[in-house]
Every structure is written in structure tokens, then in C-alpha cells.
Design a protein around this motif. Structure first.
Motif, PDB file in Angstrom:
ATOM      1  N   TYR A  52     -72.080 -74.689 -59.110  1.00  0.00           N
ATOM      2  CA  TYR A  52     -71.023 -75.649 -58.758  1.00  0.00           C
ATOM      3  C   TYR A  52     -70.202 -76.072 -59.965  1.00  0.00           C
ATOM      4  O   TYR A  52     -69.068 -76.532 -59.806  1.00  0.00           O
ATOM      5  CB  TYR A  52     -71.634 -76.878 -58.076  1.00  0.00           C
ATOM      6  N   GLN A  53     -70.739 -75.911 -61.164  1.00  0.00           N
ATOM      7  CA  GLN A  53     -69.984 -76.236 -62.369  1.00  0.00           C
ATOM      8  C   GLN A  53     -69.270 -75.021 -62.953  1.00  0.00           C
ATOM      9  O   GLN A  53     -68.709 -75.093 -64.041  1.00  0.00           O
ATOM     10  CB  GLN A  53     -70.918 -76.856 -63.408  1.00  0.00           C
ATOM     11  N   GLY A  54     -69.311 -73.915 -62.219  1.00  0.00           N
ATOM     12  CA  GLY A  54     -68.574 -72.728 -62.628  1.00  0.00           C
ATOM     13  C   GLY A  54     -69.148 -71.992 -63.820  1.00  0.00           C
ATOM     14  O   GLY A  54     -68.425 -71.279 -64.529  1.00  0.00           O
ATOM     15  N   ARG A  55     -70.476 -72.114 -64.028  1.00  0.00           N
ATOM     16  CA  ARG A  55     -71.087 -71.497 -65.199  1.00  0.00           C
ATOM     17  C   ARG A  55     -71.725 -70.139 -64.904  1.00  0.00           C
ATOM     18  O   ARG A  55     -72.201 -69.490 -65.838  1.00  0.00           O
ATOM     19  CB  ARG A  55     -72.148 -72.440 -65.790  1.00  0.00           C
ATOM     20  N   LEU A  56     -71.740 -69.713 -63.645  1.00  0.00           N
ATOM     21  CA  LEU A  56     -72.280 -68.388 -63.321  1.00  0.00           C
ATOM     22  C   LEU A  56     -71.161 -67.361 -63.417  1.00  0.00           C
ATOM     23  O   LEU A  56     -70.800 -66.684 -62.447  1.00  0.00           O
ATOM     24  CB  LEU A  56     -72.914 -68.385 -61.931  1.00  0.00           C
ATOM     25  N   THR A  57     -70.614 -67.242 -64.599  1.00  0.00           N
ATOM     26  CA  THR A  57     -69.488 -66.353 -64.839  1.00  0.00           C
ATOM     27  C   THR A  57     -69.596 -65.763 -66.233  1.00  0.00           C
ATOM     28  O   THR A  57     -70.163 -66.380 -67.146  1.00  0.00           O
ATOM     29  CB  THR A  57     -68.149 -67.110 -64.701  1.00  0.00           C
ATOM     30  N   LEU A  58     -69.049 -64.563 -66.404  1.00  0.00           N
ATOM     31  CA  LEU A  58     -68.984 -63.938 -67.727  1.00  0.00           C
ATOM     32  C   LEU A  58     -67.620 -64.166 -68.378  1.00  0.00           C
ATOM     33  O   LEU A  58     -67.318 -63.568 -69.412  1.00  0.00           O
ATOM     34  CB  LEU A  58     -69.284 -62.445 -67.616  1.00  0.00           C
ATOM     35  N   ASN A  59     -66.821 -65.034 -67.775  1.00  0.00           N
ATOM     36  CA  ASN A  59     -65.600 -65.517 -68.422  1.00  0.00           C
ATOM     37  C   ASN A  59     -66.022 -66.464 -69.548  1.00  0.00           C
ATOM     38  O   ASN A  59     -66.703 -67.465 -69.299  1.00  0.00           O
ATOM     39  CB  ASN A  59     -64.731 -66.250 -67.408  1.00  0.00           C
ATOM     40  N   PRO A  60     -65.672 -66.193 -70.798  1.00  0.00           N
ATOM     41  CA  PRO A  60     -66.204 -67.005 -71.906  1.00  0.00           C
ATOM     42  C   PRO A  60     -65.714 -68.443 -71.943  1.00  0.00           C
ATOM     43  O   PRO A  60     -66.425 -69.324 -72.447  1.00  0.00           O
ATOM     44  CB  PRO A  60     -65.733 -66.237 -73.154  1.00  0.00           C
ATOM     45  N   PHE A  61     -64.542 -68.738 -71.411  1.00  0.00           N
ATOM     46  CA  PHE A  61     -63.945 -70.061 -71.613  1.00  0.00           C
ATOM     47  C   PHE A  61     -64.742 -71.216 -71.008  1.00  0.00           C
ATOM     48  O   PHE A  61     -64.831 -72.279 -71.631  1.00  0.00           O
ATOM     49  CB  PHE A  61     -62.499 -70.067 -71.113  1.00  0.00           C
ATOM     50  N   PRO A  62     -65.347 -71.080 -69.820  1.00  0.00           N
ATOM     51  CA  PRO A  62     -66.151 -72.205 -69.325  1.00  0.00           C
ATOM     52  C   PRO A  62     -67.384 -72.487 -70.175  1.00  0.00           C
ATOM     53  O   PRO A  62     -67.983 -73.562 -70.062  1.00  0.00           O
ATOM     54  CB  PRO A  62     -66.567 -71.737 -67.920  1.00  0.00           C
ATOM     55  N   HIS A  63     -67.776 -71.559 -71.040  1.00  0.00           N
ATOM     56  CA  HIS A  63     -69.006 -71.705 -71.813  1.00  0.00           C
ATOM     57  C   HIS A  63     -68.774 -72.193 -73.241  1.00  0.00           C
ATOM     58  O   HIS A  63     -69.723 -72.545 -73.933  1.00  0.00           O
ATOM     59  CB  HIS A  63     -69.743 -70.358 -71.882  1.00  0.00           C
ATOM     60  N   ILE A  64     -67.530 -72.218 -73.687  1.00  0.00           N
ATOM     61  CA  ILE A  64     -67.259 -72.469 -75.104  1.00  0.00           C
ATOM     62  C   ILE A  64     -67.278 -73.964 -75.420  1.00  0.00           C
ATOM     63  O   ILE A  64     -66.623 -74.766 -74.765  1.00  0.00           O
ATOM     64  CB  ILE A  64     -65.905 -71.861 -75.517  1.00  0.00           C
ATOM     65  N   ASP A  65     -68.063 -74.326 -76.425  1.00  0.00           N
ATOM     66  CA  ASP A  65     -67.962 -75.616 -77.091  1.00  0.00           C
ATOM     67  C   ASP A  65     -67.195 -75.337 -78.383  1.00  0.00           C
ATOM     68  O   ASP A  65     -67.662 -74.583 -79.231  1.00  0.00           O
ATOM     69  CB  ASP A  65     -69.357 -76.179 -77.390  1.00  0.00           C
ATOM     70  N   TRP A  66     -66.028 -75.924 -78.532  1.00  0.00           N
ATOM     71  CA  TRP A  66     -65.129 -75.500 -79.601  1.00  0.00           C
ATOM     72  C   TRP A  66     -65.667 -75.820 -80.986  1.00  0.00           C
ATOM     73  O   TRP A  66     -65.383 -75.103 -81.950  1.00  0.00           O
ATOM     74  CB  TRP A  66     -63.739 -76.090 -79.382  1.00  0.00           C
ATOM     75  N   VAL A  67     -66.462 -76.893 -81.118  1.00  0.00           N
ATOM     76  CA  VAL A  67     -67.068 -77.192 -82.413  1.00  0.00           C
ATOM     77  C   VAL A  67     -68.111 -76.124 -82.756  1.00  0.00           C
ATOM     78  O   VAL A  67     -68.131 -75.572 -83.859  1.00  0.00           O
ATOM     79  CB  VAL A  67     -67.714 -78.595 -82.408  1.00  0.00           C
ATOM     80  N   GLY A  68     -68.985 -75.819 -81.789  1.00  0.00           N
ATOM     81  CA  GLY A  68     -69.992 -74.786 -82.006  1.00  0.00           C
ATOM     82  C   GLY A  68     -69.367 -73.427 -82.239  1.00  0.00           C
ATOM     83  O   GLY A  68     -69.868 -72.618 -83.037  1.00  0.00           O
ATOM     84  N   PHE A  69     -68.262 -73.163 -81.548  1.00  0.00           N
ATOM     85  CA  PHE A  69     -67.551 -71.896 -81.705  1.00  0.00           C
ATOM     86  C   PHE A  69     -66.979 -71.774 -83.120  1.00  0.00           C
ATOM     87  O   PHE A  69     -67.095 -70.725 -83.762  1.00  0.00           O
ATOM     88  CB  PHE A  69     -66.433 -71.819 -80.669  1.00  0.00           C
ATOM     89  N   LEU A  70     -66.404 -72.868 -83.623  1.00  0.00           N
ATOM     90  CA  LEU A  70     -65.862 -72.876 -84.977  1.00  0.00           C
ATOM     91  C   LEU A  70     -66.974 -72.687 -86.009  1.00  0.00           C
ATOM     92  O   LEU A  70     -66.800 -71.976 -87.008  1.00  0.00           O
ATOM     93  CB  LEU A  70     -65.121 -74.193 -85.232  1.00  0.00           C
ATOM     94  N   MET A  71     -68.136 -73.314 -85.761  1.00  0.00           N
ATOM     95  CA  MET A  71     -69.279 -73.147 -86.658  1.00  0.00           C
ATOM     96  C   MET A  71     -69.699 -71.680 -86.727  1.00  0.00           C
ATOM     97  O   MET A  71     -70.031 -71.161 -87.799  1.00  0.00           O
ATOM     98  CB  MET A  71     -70.446 -74.004 -86.184  1.00  0.00           C
ATOM     99  N   LEU A  72     -69.682 -71.008 -85.581  1.00  0.00           N
ATOM    100  CA  LEU A  72     -70.048 -69.595 -85.558  1.00  0.00           C
ATOM    101  C   LEU A  72     -69.043 -68.759 -86.349  1.00  0.00           C
ATOM    102  O   LEU A  72     -69.417 -67.833 -87.074  1.00  0.00           O
ATOM    103  CB  LEU A  72     -70.134 -69.096 -84.112  1.00  0.00           C
ATOM    104  N   LEU A  73     -67.760 -69.085 -86.213  1.00  0.00           N
ATOM    105  CA  LEU A  73     -66.737 -68.344 -86.943  1.00  0.00           C
ATOM    106  C   LEU A  73     -66.875 -68.525 -88.452  1.00  0.00           C
ATOM    107  O   LEU A  73     -66.741 -67.571 -89.219  1.00  0.00           O
ATOM    108  CB  LEU A  73     -65.344 -68.804 -86.500  1.00  0.00           C
ATOM    109  N   LEU A  74     -67.177 -69.761 -88.865  1.00  0.00           N
ATOM    110  CA  LEU A  74     -67.193 -70.080 -90.290  1.00  0.00           C
ATOM    111  C   LEU A  74     -68.530 -69.790 -90.958  1.00  0.00           C
ATOM    112  O   LEU A  74     -68.579 -69.321 -92.097  1.00  0.00           O
ATOM    113  CB  LEU A  74     -66.826 -71.550 -90.499  1.00  0.00           C
ATOM    114  N   PHE A  75     -69.627 -70.090 -90.239  1.00  0.00           N
ATOM    115  CA  PHE A  75     -70.949 -70.037 -90.871  1.00  0.00           C
ATOM    116  C   PHE A  75     -71.912 -69.053 -90.213  1.00  0.00           C
ATOM    117  O   PHE A  75     -73.065 -68.961 -90.602  1.00  0.00           O
ATOM    118  CB  PHE A  75     -71.578 -71.436 -90.882  1.00  0.00           C
TER     119      PHE A  75
END
Length: 206
Positions: free
Chosen positions: A39-62
Motif C-alpha cells: 500500500y505504500q508503493g514499495r513493492l517495485t523495482l523503480n528506485p525513486f520510492p526507495h531513495i533516502d536522499w541523505v543516505g544516497f548522497l552518503m553512498l555517492l561520497l563515501f
């Protein structure tokens, strides 16, 4: 290699690792009877519903970070108890990342004879980050500190009293985790664990 070029190489691996990690959490929760991820739209392989932008930036940088946690209501589980169900849901994310790293290593072995060709070089350049990011994300989430998956996995293995203690720690979990990151303790757990898993997968495949 410039930061932009390096980011473009790592970006597909990061998106795949985060997306499949959270999708696995949601899929296992749904299998156990909880429809909250659906119901929260998380059963998808579309990355955008799953992204936490702070965590995503951490992955890019560190090269380590996190995604938006999948919300689960364990009281909806029909096929298992709450503690065991949460352990299975938590295992699904790192387990998926390890599986992706294993598949990536198999493809890498198949591609090595073609590394002299331009397309082979490009494919290998994309595969190495896929393997590494998935193992780093798995290792990070296996650290047994709330709110990471490792805490709920550990809680599922402990007696009820120990599990209750783990869940009580959740209100301080982010503070504890931040302290571990700042002091470098997280890295002393993360990198050896990621390298250990890499060694096992490499040994199996090669």
C-alpha cells in the motif's frame, strides 16, 4: 578519473543495490502477510520510492549509506511470529545484496576473456562497483545496531528478554550509530566484513 566520471560508473550500482535491498524487505513482509509495503508503493523495482536522499548522497561520497526504510507492521504476519518474522524481513535486504554480488561475480568471470574488447572493458568497469556496493551495503546493514537490519536479525536469534533489550535501544539507535561512524568503529566492522564476504564469493566463483 574525474569525480563526475566515477559517479556515473558507481551510480547504476548504487541504485540497483538500494532498490533491490528495500524491495526484498517489502516482498518478504508481503509474503508473511503484511500488506503495508504494497500500500505504500514499495513493492517495485523503480528506485525513486526507495531513495533516502541523505543516505544516497552518503553512498555517492563515501561508498556506504542507506535507503528509505520499508515500513512493516509485524502484527499482520500470518505465517510466523513477530520476532521471527522481523528477523526474516531484515535478513532479506542484506541477503539480496549478497546474492546480487554473487551474480555479479559470476558475470564478471564470464566477461574476463573479453576484457581486451571495448564493450568488455565497459561491462567490467560497471560490474566491479555493483559487486562492491552490494557487499558494502550488506555489511553495513548487518552491523547489529538499531535501526540497521543486523539489530533485528540479532533480536530474532536472542531469547525474548535479549530481543526486548535490542528493541528498547531503537530510541537511541541513530545516536549510537552516528557515534560509531564518527569514531571510526563502524569502518573497523564494515570493511573487514565486506572483504570477508568478497573473499568467500570470489573463492566460490573462481
Amino acid at each position: 578519473m574525474s569525480w563526475i566520471a566515477e559517479t556515473l560508473i558507481w551510480l547504476p550500482a548504487i541504485l540497483i543495490a538500494l532498490t533491490f535491498h528495500e524491495y526484498a524487505h517489502g516482498r518478504v513482509a508481503s509474503f508473511l502477510g503484511d500488506d503495508t509495503p504494497y500500500y505504500q508503493g514499495r513493492l517495485t523495482l523503480n528506485p525513486f520510492p526507495h531513495i533516502d536522499w541523505v543516505g544516497f548522497l552518503m553512498l555517492l561520497l563515501f561508498k556506504f549509506g542507506w535507503a528509505k526504510p520499508v515500513q512493516v507492521n509485524p502484527y499482520n504476519f500470518k505465517k510466523t511470529g513477530i520476532k521471527q518474522g522481523m528477523m526474516l524481513v531484515s535478513l532479506a535486504g542484506p541477503g539480496m545484496n549478497i546474492l546480487l554480488a554473487f551474480i555479479g561475480m559470476i558475470i564478471l568471470k564470464w566477461l574476463l576473456p573479453y576484457q581486451a574488447m571495448e564493450w568488455g572493458q565497459m561491462a567490467i568497469a560497471l560490474l566491479y562497483p555493483l559487486i562492491q556496493i552490494n557487499l558494502i551495503l550488506a555489511a553495513f546493514n548487518l552491523i547489529p545496531v538499531p535501526p540497521l537490519d543486523g539489530a533485528k536479525i540479532l533480536a530474532g536469534l536472542l531469547p525474548d528478554r535479549g530481543a526486548a533489550l535490542i528493541y528498547q535501544m531503537e530510541q537511541y539507535g541513530m545516536l549510537i550509530l552516528l557515534l560509531l561512524i564518527v569514531t571510526g568503529i563502524t569502518g573497523k566492522i564494515l570493511w573487514p566484513l565486506a572483504n570477508f564476504m568478497y573473499g568467500i564469493i570470489y573463492t566460490i566463483v573462481f
